[in-house]
Design a protein around this motif. Structure first.
Motif, PDB file in Angstrom:
ATOM      1  N   ILE A  75     -32.649  -7.642  -9.694  1.00 62.47           N
ATOM      2  CA  ILE A  75     -32.668  -6.226  -9.318  1.00 62.47           C
ATOM      3  C   ILE A  75     -31.430  -5.883  -8.500  1.00 62.47           C
ATOM      4  N   LYS A  76     -31.078  -6.758  -7.573  1.00 67.04           N
ATOM      5  CA  LYS A  76     -29.866  -6.549  -6.771  1.00 67.04           C
ATOM      6  C   LYS A  76     -28.640  -6.507  -7.667  1.00 67.04           C
ATOM      7  N   LEU A  77     -28.591  -7.412  -8.622  1.00 66.38           N
ATOM      8  CA  LEU A  77     -27.457  -7.424  -9.542  1.00 66.38           C
ATOM      9  C   LEU A  77     -27.410  -6.133 -10.354  1.00 66.38           C
ATOM     10  N   ALA A  78     -28.562  -5.649 -10.818  1.00 69.85           N
ATOM     11  CA  ALA A  78     -28.590  -4.411 -11.603  1.00 69.85           C
ATOM     12  C   ALA A  78     -28.069  -3.239 -10.783  1.00 69.85           C
ATOM     13  N   PHE A  79     -28.418  -3.193  -9.500  1.00 71.82           N
ATOM     14  CA  PHE A  79     -27.931  -2.112  -8.647  1.00 71.82           C
ATOM     15  C   PHE A  79     -26.414  -2.197  -8.481  1.00 71.82           C
ATOM     16  N   LEU A  80     -25.907  -3.391  -8.261  1.00 69.31           N
ATOM     17  CA  LEU A  80     -24.457  -3.552  -8.091  1.00 69.31           C
ATOM     18  C   LEU A  80     -23.708  -3.220  -9.376  1.00 69.31           C
ATOM     19  N   VAL A  81     -24.265  -3.602 -10.515  1.00 69.51           N
ATOM     20  CA  VAL A  81     -23.642  -3.253 -11.791  1.00 69.51           C
ATOM     21  C   VAL A  81     -23.672  -1.745 -12.002  1.00 69.51           C
ATOM     22  N   ALA A  82     -24.762  -1.087 -11.566  1.00 69.76           N
ATOM     23  CA  ALA A  82     -24.846   0.367 -11.678  1.00 69.76           C
ATOM     24  C   ALA A  82     -23.752   1.045 -10.861  1.00 69.76           C
ATOM     25  N   VAL A  83     -23.522   0.559  -9.645  1.00 68.26           N
ATOM     26  CA  VAL A  83     -22.440   1.110  -8.823  1.00 68.26           C
ATOM     27  C   VAL A  83     -21.094   0.838  -9.482  1.00 68.26           C
ATOM     28  N   PHE A  84     -20.943  -0.354 -10.048  1.00 62.23           N
ATOM     29  CA  PHE A  84     -19.702  -0.725 -10.721  1.00 62.23           C
ATOM     30  C   PHE A  84     -19.425   0.202 -11.913  1.00 62.23           C
ATOM     31  N   ILE A  85     -20.443   0.448 -12.710  1.00 61.82           N
ATOM     32  CA  ILE A  85     -20.274   1.314 -13.884  1.00 61.82           C
ATOM     33  C   ILE A  85     -20.042   2.760 -13.475  1.00 61.82           C
ATOM     34  N   ALA A  86     -20.741   3.192 -12.415  1.00 62.82           N
ATOM     35  CA  ALA A  86     -20.655   4.591 -11.989  1.00 62.82           C
ATOM     36  C   ALA A  86     -19.461   4.864 -11.086  1.00 62.82           C
ATOM     37  N   ALA A  87     -18.615   3.868 -10.839  1.00 61.79           N
ATOM     38  CA  ALA A  87     -17.478   4.061  -9.932  1.00 61.79           C
ATOM     39  C   ALA A  87     -16.592   5.244 -10.314  1.00 61.79           C
ATOM     40  N   PRO A  88     -16.262   5.439 -11.594  1.00 61.63           N
ATOM     41  CA  PRO A  88     -15.461   6.635 -11.932  1.00 61.63           C
ATOM     42  C   PRO A  88     -16.155   7.938 -11.564  1.00 61.63           C
ATOM     43  N   TRP A  89     -17.469   7.994 -11.758  1.00 56.77           N
ATOM     44  CA  TRP A  89     -18.219   9.198 -11.385  1.00 56.77           C
ATOM     45  C   TRP A  89     -18.210   9.398  -9.873  1.00 56.77           C
ATOM     46  N   LEU A  90     -18.358   8.315  -9.119  1.00 47.12           N
ATOM     47  CA  LEU A  90     -18.330   8.415  -7.661  1.00 47.12           C
ATOM     48  C   LEU A  90     -16.971   8.899  -7.177  1.00 47.12           C
ATOM     49  N   LEU A  91     -15.917   8.357  -7.760  1.00 42.82           N
ATOM     50  CA  LEU A  91     -14.573   8.776  -7.365  1.00 42.82           C
ATOM     51  C   LEU A  91     -14.293  10.223  -7.783  1.00 42.82           C
ATOM     52  N   TYR A  92     -14.850  10.628  -8.907  1.00 43.18           N
ATOM     53  CA  TYR A  92     -14.676  12.017  -9.320  1.00 43.18           C
ATOM     54  C   TYR A  92     -15.318  12.970  -8.308  1.00 43.18           C
ATOM     55  N   GLN A  93     -16.500  12.613  -7.812  1.00 40.35           N
ATOM     56  CA  GLN A  93     -17.158  13.452  -6.816  1.00 40.35           C
ATOM     57  C   GLN A  93     -16.342  13.518  -5.526  1.00 40.35           C
ATOM     58  N   ALA A  94     -15.783  12.380  -5.127  1.00 40.57           N
ATOM     59  CA  ALA A  94     -14.918  12.379  -3.942  1.00 40.57           C
ATOM     60  C   ALA A  94     -13.671  13.224  -4.184  1.00 40.57           C
ATOM     61  N   TRP A  95     -13.094  13.085  -5.383  1.00 40.99           N
ATOM     62  CA  TRP A  95     -11.901  13.852  -5.732  1.00 40.99           C
ATOM     63  C   TRP A  95     -12.207  15.352  -5.755  1.00 40.99           C
ATOM     64  N   ALA A  96     -13.330  15.743  -6.343  1.00 43.87           N
ATOM     65  CA  ALA A  96     -13.685  17.156  -6.426  1.00 43.87           C
ATOM     66  C   ALA A  96     -13.892  17.764  -5.039  1.00 43.87           C
ATOM     67  N   PHE A  97     -14.277  16.929  -4.069  1.00 46.34           N
ATOM     68  CA  PHE A  97     -14.497  17.440  -2.712  1.00 46.34           C
ATOM     69  C   PHE A  97     -13.183  17.627  -1.961  1.00 46.34           C
ATOM     70  N   ILE A  98     -12.255  16.668  -2.109  1.00 46.82           N
ATOM     71  CA  ILE A  98     -11.023  16.734  -1.314  1.00 46.82           C
ATOM     72  C   ILE A  98      -9.888  17.463  -2.025  1.00 46.82           C
ATOM     73  N   ALA A  99      -9.946  17.588  -3.352  1.00 49.71           N
ATOM     74  CA  ALA A  99      -8.827  18.158  -4.106  1.00 49.71           C
ATOM     75  C   ALA A  99      -8.462  19.578  -3.685  1.00 49.71           C
ATOM     76  N   PRO A 100      -9.449  20.469  -3.412  1.00 51.39           N
ATOM     77  CA  PRO A 100      -9.069  21.836  -3.025  1.00 51.39           C
ATOM     78  C   PRO A 100      -8.212  21.905  -1.771  1.00 51.39           C
ATOM     79  N   GLY A 101      -8.263  20.889  -0.917  1.00 51.86           N
ATOM     80  CA  GLY A 101      -7.473  20.906   0.311  1.00 51.86           C
ATOM     81  C   GLY A 101      -6.123  20.228   0.194  1.00 51.86           C
ATOM     82  N   LEU A 102      -5.751  19.790  -1.011  1.00 52.81           N
ATOM     83  CA  LEU A 102      -4.487  19.085  -1.203  1.00 52.81           C
ATOM     84  C   LEU A 102      -3.417  20.018  -1.751  1.00 52.81           C
ATOM     85  N   TYR A 103      -2.160  19.691  -1.411  1.00 55.46           N
ATOM     86  CA  TYR A 103      -1.036  20.402  -2.013  1.00 55.46           C
ATOM     87  C   TYR A 103      -0.835  19.914  -3.451  1.00 55.46           C
ATOM     88  N   LYS A 104      -0.027  20.679  -4.203  1.00 52.20           N
ATOM     89  CA  LYS A 104       0.168  20.351  -5.615  1.00 52.20           C
ATOM     90  C   LYS A 104       0.757  18.953  -5.782  1.00 52.20           C
TER      91      LYS A 104
END
Length: 255
Positions: A75-104
């Motif tokens: 079960i622990k391994l499945a959770f870690l693999v889920a985070v591993f697979i979802a990493a692009p989605w997690l980074l996209y959410q972080a990017w969508a939050f900080i991007a409006p405050g960045l310069y071009k």
């Protein structure tokens, strides 16, 4: 005086609401992947254990030192693999939050850096699984005393493998770290080139600290990191401000 204060409070509240929404979406993405993986927990653990199990003598297998270990480790391994697979989605959410405050220019540089960071982390984990773990287990099993039978605990094995994955995944981020240091103005590409000898010594020290105490895994981490250091210098030259790049070229030609 009242209007600016209200506006500031409103802006802060809006940011907090946006942050909460992004975090909930990130968590929901991980949970969705985890639910999809739960029926395959046994297969996932078998796949992760393959580099060792396939090299054990016939009749030997892994064990669980406590009754709950056989349940919680997959079960622990499945959770870690889920985070591993979802990493692009997690980074996209972080990017969508900080991007409006960045310069071009910051947006133009940040997105490739995030993409490169994810790709390099995945590459480090793949390198560890397909090359490092088989070679490490071949080395350890070859030099063990004949009277010792290896029956690894599934939790201990999972922790060992996770350390290897994290060590190689994070170490493969070296080019991204060097580019960020250059963009922040803390170092220049010329300095990175000048410090190459010290960097190689430091890489071997880091490899000796964060890998298991065997020569094979230390070399398999240090050698790619040296190549990644060189790749980081090349990438840093490409993104460095023109004045720094010109200074680096003139320093190199002067040397």
């Amino acid at each position: 005086m009242t209007a600016p204060d209200d506006g500031g409070e409103g802006s802060l509240f809006d940011h907090l609401v946006e942050l909460r929404a992004r975090m909930l979406r990130a968590i929901a993405g991980v949970l969705l992947v985890l639910v999809a993986l739960l029926p395959f927990t046994s297969q996932l653990y078998t796949w992760v254990a393959l580099p060792l199990v396939s090299r054990l003598p016939a009749g030997q297998q892994m064990i669980a030192m406590n009754p709950a270990g056989a349940f919680f480790a997959p079960i622990k391994l499945a959770f870690l693999v889920a985070v591993f697979i979802a990493a692009p989605w997690l980074l996209y959410q972080a990017w969508a939050f900080i991007a409006p405050g960045l310069y071009k220019r910051e947006k133009r540089l940040a997105l490739p850096l995030l993409t490169s960071a994810v790709a390099l982390f995945y590459a480090g984990c793949a390198f560890a699984y397909f090359l490092v773990l088989p070679m490490v287990f071949n080395f350890l099993l070859h030099f063990k005393p004949d009277i010792v039978a290896i029956t690894p605990d599934i939790n201990a094995y999972l922790e060992f493998v996770l350390v290897i994955f994290l060590a190689f995944g994070i170490s493969f981020e070296l080019p991204v770290a060097l580019v960020i240091l250059v963009l922040l103005g803390w170092v220049t590409p010329a300095q990175l080139k000048e410090w190459r000898g010290y960097a190689i010594v430091g890489i071997f020290v880091v490899a000796a600290v964060i890998t298991p105490p065997d020569v094979v895994s230390q070399l398999l981490l240090a050698i790619p990191m040296i190549g990644l250091y060189e790749a980081g210098i090349i990438a840093a030259r490409a993104v460095a401000p023109k004045t720094d790049a010109a200074a680096g070229d003139s320093a190199g030609s002067g040397g």
